[in-house]
Design a protein around this motif. Structure first.
Motif, mmCIF file in Angstrom:
data_model
loop_
_atom_site.group_PDB
_atom_site.id
_atom_site.type_symbol
_atom_site.label_atom_id
_atom_site.label_comp_id
_atom_site.label_asym_id
_atom_site.label_seq_id
_atom_site.Cartn_x
_atom_site.Cartn_y
_atom_site.Cartn_z
ATOM 1 N N VAL A 1 0.825 -1.197 0.000
ATOM 2 C CA VAL A 1 0.000 0.000 0.000
ATOM 3 C C VAL A 1 0.864 1.253 0.000
ATOM 4 O O VAL A 1 0.486 2.285 -0.571
ATOM 5 N N LEU A 2 2.066 1.166 0.589
ATOM 6 C CA LEU A 2 2.975 2.315 0.620
ATOM 7 C C LEU A 2 4.328 2.039 -0.027
ATOM 8 O O LEU A 2 4.901 2.917 -0.664
ATOM 9 N N PHE A 3 4.847 0.823 0.167
ATOM 10 C CA PHE A 3 6.222 0.534 -0.239
ATOM 11 C C PHE A 3 6.338 -0.734 -1.071
ATOM 12 O O PHE A 3 5.576 -1.692 -0.882
ATOM 13 N N ASP A 4 7.321 -0.746 -1.950
ATOM 14 C CA ASP A 4 7.829 -1.994 -2.504
ATOM 15 C C ASP A 4 8.938 -2.439 -1.559
ATOM 16 O O ASP A 4 9.689 -1.609 -1.039
ATOM 17 N N THR A 5 9.049 -3.748 -1.354
ATOM 18 C CA THR A 5 10.041 -4.199 -0.386
ATOM 19 C C THR A 5 10.709 -5.484 -0.836
ATOM 20 O O THR A 5 10.112 -6.295 -1.543
ATOM 21 N N ARG A 6 11.965 -5.632 -0.418
ATOM 22 C CA ARG A 6 12.738 -6.840 -0.692
ATOM 23 C C ARG A 6 13.373 -7.316 0.599
ATOM 24 O O ARG A 6 13.938 -6.524 1.353
ATOM 25 N N SER A 7 13.274 -8.603 0.839
ATOM 26 C CA SER A 7 13.878 -9.162 2.047
ATOM 27 C C SER A 7 15.396 -9.164 1.913
ATOM 28 O O SER A 7 15.940 -9.393 0.827
ATOM 29 N N GLN B 1 11.792 -8.354 10.058
ATOM 30 C CA GLN B 1 13.185 -8.678 9.798
ATOM 31 C C GLN B 1 13.782 -7.684 8.794
ATOM 32 O O GLN B 1 13.075 -6.887 8.178
ATOM 33 N N ALA B 2 15.101 -7.762 8.621
ATOM 34 C CA ALA B 2 15.825 -6.833 7.757
ATOM 35 C C ALA B 2 15.274 -6.864 6.336
ATOM 36 O O ALA B 2 14.943 -7.930 5.804
ATOM 37 N N GLN B 3 15.186 -5.674 5.727
ATOM 38 C CA GLN B 3 14.646 -5.584 4.370
ATOM 39 C C GLN B 3 15.013 -4.248 3.742
ATOM 40 O O GLN B 3 15.557 -3.361 4.398
ATOM 41 N N HIS B 4 14.683 -4.110 2.457
ATOM 42 C CA HIS B 4 14.897 -2.874 1.712
ATOM 43 C C HIS B 4 13.534 -2.329 1.288
ATOM 44 O O HIS B 4 12.727 -3.059 0.699
ATOM 45 N N TYR B 5 13.289 -1.063 1.610
ATOM 46 C CA TYR B 5 12.036 -0.405 1.226
ATOM 47 C C TYR B 5 12.291 0.551 0.068
ATOM 48 O O TYR B 5 13.314 1.235 0.020
ATOM 49 N N ASP B 6 11.332 0.623 -0.843
ATOM 50 C CA ASP B 6 11.408 1.573 -1.955
ATOM 51 C C ASP B 6 10.043 2.198 -2.192
ATOM 52 O O ASP B 6 9.000 1.540 -2.048
ATOM 53 N N ARG B 7 10.094 3.476 -2.542
ATOM 54 C CA ARG B 7 8.896 4.156 -3.018
ATOM 55 C C ARG B 7 9.342 4.975 -4.229
ATOM 56 O O ARG B 7 9.884 6.083 -4.097
ATOM 57 N N SER B 8 9.132 4.412 -5.399
ATOM 58 C CA SER B 8 9.640 5.004 -6.635
ATOM 59 C C SER B 8 8.706 6.103 -7.140
ATOM 60 O O SER B 8 7.545 6.219 -6.720
ATOM 61 N N ARG B 9 9.219 6.904 -8.093
ATOM 62 C CA ARG B 9 8.387 7.960 -8.668
ATOM 63 C C ARG B 9 7.191 7.379 -9.412
ATOM 64 O O ARG B 9 6.107 7.968 -9.412
ATOM 65 N N SER B 10 7.376 6.237 -10.047
ATOM 66 C CA SER B 10 6.244 5.623 -10.748
ATOM 67 C C SER B 10 5.175 5.171 -9.752
ATOM 68 O O SER B 10 3.976 5.283 -10.021
ATOM 69 N N LYS B 11 5.603 4.677 -8.572
ATOM 70 C CA LYS B 11 4.625 4.271 -7.565
ATOM 71 C C LYS B 11 3.897 5.493 -7.013
ATOM 72 O O LYS B 11 2.673 5.440 -6.781
ATOM 73 N N THR C 1 15.326 2.937 1.386
ATOM 74 C CA THR C 1 15.939 2.721 2.692
ATOM 75 C C THR C 1 16.230 1.239 2.902
ATOM 76 O O THR C 1 15.697 0.368 2.203
ATOM 77 N N SER C 2 17.054 0.984 3.897
ATOM 78 C CA SER C 2 17.328 -0.381 4.345
ATOM 79 C C SER C 2 17.178 -0.414 5.856
ATOM 80 O O SER C 2 17.562 0.542 6.554
ATOM 81 N N THR C 3 16.620 -1.504 6.359
ATOM 82 C CA THR C 3 16.463 -1.656 7.798
ATOM 83 C C THR C 3 17.115 -2.955 8.251
ATOM 84 O O THR C 3 17.208 -3.917 7.490
ATOM 85 N N SER C 4 17.554 -2.958 9.492
ATOM 86 C CA SER C 4 17.968 -4.201 10.126
ATOM 87 C C SER C 4 16.723 -4.847 10.731
ATOM 88 O O SER C 4 15.614 -4.313 10.596
ATOM 89 N N ASP C 5 16.868 -5.997 11.372
ATOM 90 C CA ASP C 5 15.750 -6.525 12.154
ATOM 91 C C ASP C 5 15.344 -5.412 13.110
ATOM 92 O O ASP C 5 16.181 -4.856 13.832
ATOM 93 N N SER C 6 14.073 -5.065 13.121
ATOM 94 C CA SER C 6 13.701 -3.857 13.853
ATOM 95 C C SER C 6 12.293 -3.930 14.427
ATOM 96 O O SER C 6 11.460 -4.752 14.021
ATOM 97 N N ARG C 7 12.054 -3.031 15.369
ATOM 98 C CA ARG C 7 10.722 -2.808 15.925
ATOM 99 C C ARG C 7 10.545 -1.306 16.033
ATOM 100 O O ARG C 7 11.409 -0.611 16.590
ATOM 101 N N PHE C 8 9.459 -0.795 15.469
ATOM 102 C CA PHE C 8 9.269 0.648 15.484
ATOM 103 C C PHE C 8 7.796 1.000 15.613
ATOM 104 O O PHE C 8 6.903 0.246 15.209
ATOM 105 N N LEU C 9 7.565 2.155 16.225
ATOM 106 C CA LEU C 9 6.222 2.702 16.386
ATOM 107 C C LEU C 9 5.987 3.691 15.256
ATOM 108 O O LEU C 9 6.833 4.559 14.998
ATOM 109 N N SER C 10 4.871 3.550 14.584
ATOM 110 C CA SER C 10 4.629 4.327 13.371
ATOM 111 C C SER C 10 3.314 5.097 13.474
ATOM 112 O O SER C 10 2.269 4.525 13.793
ATOM 113 N N LEU C 11 3.377 6.406 13.213
ATOM 114 C CA LEU C 11 2.184 7.244 13.146
ATOM 115 C C LEU C 11 2.010 7.693 11.700
ATOM 116 O O LEU C 11 2.895 8.332 11.137
#
Length: 338
Positions: free
Chosen positions: A29-35, A63-73, A119-129
């Protein structure tokens, strides 16, 4: 009483080979992602979220992954929101960012859905607004310059917003839908103050109330610390002692508030049948009441009964839900007159 809408997602119940695909579809709904790991290893991810009015608040573990939000998206979905992410565990960083720009636990990372992201993330836990742009942008100085901005968690306003959002997340399930909606305007004022790095007349009230709530939580967590002082609390929260005293004027003063909370804690222990092995004197001394007579008088003024009466009701099994009756003194009555 209607509750705020609640949503829960967890990949743990799925076969390992399907876990990442389910997550990818969920966040699409917001991001393309790759593990960042082979998909055959499975992918642990969960979301627990509440809708508070028009804003979404959720805790995400993944778990760790790569997020993308491209101009086409961006062009395809037209979503226009800000996502304020507090990383509590793990880290997030721009993939093409300079070294040393990754989040640390407690930091705030801002996503502007109207801007490209990688962006890239490690294994993580985050609060999102998640907040619609139209609700937050009018309060920001540079609403179009926030993409992938990192705000360090040790900044006072950033820390204050984090404490506020964590408290809101913990209690969201207990609020009514109307209460959850009512808290959002103040939340956004506080967010604007943190992002703008300044307190203005427009958001001063929300900042003050959030600061007061954070200090009260700190006091509650440290009631047995007999070295708890206004000087120490002021330093902890980066305010002057005079500011601290002003915040607690409505409670009859800082010392009165701490004393009352300690009496309330003593009451909870005395009314707990499982704690009857502890003497009244021991409980009183734990919370700073070294003189038994002074404790008994203060306790009766605050609760309407003696400590031993509370203990007797506990032994009879009749005190588990006994309310703590607070008879505020005349200073509080006068201050609440309007």
């Amino acid at each position: 009483m209607s509750k705020p809408p609640h949503s829960h997602f967890d990949t743990s119940a799925l076969p390992r080979e399907h876990q990442f695909a389910a997550w990818r579809d969920a966040v699409n709904v917001l991001f393309d992602t790759r593990s960042a790991a082979p998909r055959s290893h499975g992918f642990r991810a969960s979301v627990n979220a509440y809708l508070c009015g028009e804003a979404g608040l959720g805790m995400i573990s993944a778990q760790a992954q790569h997020y993308d939000r491209s101009r086409s998206k961006l062009g395809r979905d037209g979503i226009d929101v800000y996502v304020l992410q507090y990383y509590l565990e793990g880290s997030c960083a721009q993939r093409d960012g300079a070294s040393g720009t990754a989040t640390r636990p407690g930091d705030l990372f801002i996503v502007d859905a109207a801007q490209p992201l990688a962006t890239s993330t490690s294994d993580s836990r985050f609060l999102s607004l998640v907040v619609p742009r139209r609700l937050l942008a009018p309060q920001l100085r540079s609403p179009d310059e926030l993409s992938m901005r990192l705000l360090r968690g040790d900044a006072p306003m950033v820390s204050l917003l984090r404490d506020h959002l964590c408290a809101l997340y913990r209690t969201a399930g207990q609020l009514s839908a109307a209460e959850a909606q009512a808290v959002i305007p103040g939340t956004l004022q506080l967010a604007a103050a943190a992002i703008n790095c300044e307190v203005t007349e427009a958001n001063a009230t929300a900042v003050k109330e959030s600061l007061f709530a954070s200090i009260c939580r700190h006091i509650q967590q440290n009631l047995a610390d007999l070295s708890l002082t206004p000087e120490g609390v002021a330093v902890q929260f980066g305010v002057s002692r005079a500011t601290l005293y002003r915040l607690f004027e409505r409670e009859g003063g800082f010392f009165n508030y701490v004393r009352l909370q300690r009496l309330r804690q003593c009451h909870a222990i005395l009314a707990d049948r499982s704690q009857t092995h502890r003497s009244v004197a021991e409980i009183a001394q734990t919370y700073g009441f070294s003189d038994a007579s002074n404790f008994a008088r203060a306790y009766r003024r605050a609760s309407g009964m003696s400590p031993r009466e509370t203990r007797m009701l506990a032994l009879e099994g009749r005190a588990a839900t006994l309310p703590f009756v607070q008879h505020k003194d005349w200073r509080t009555w006068v201050m609440q007159m309007r």
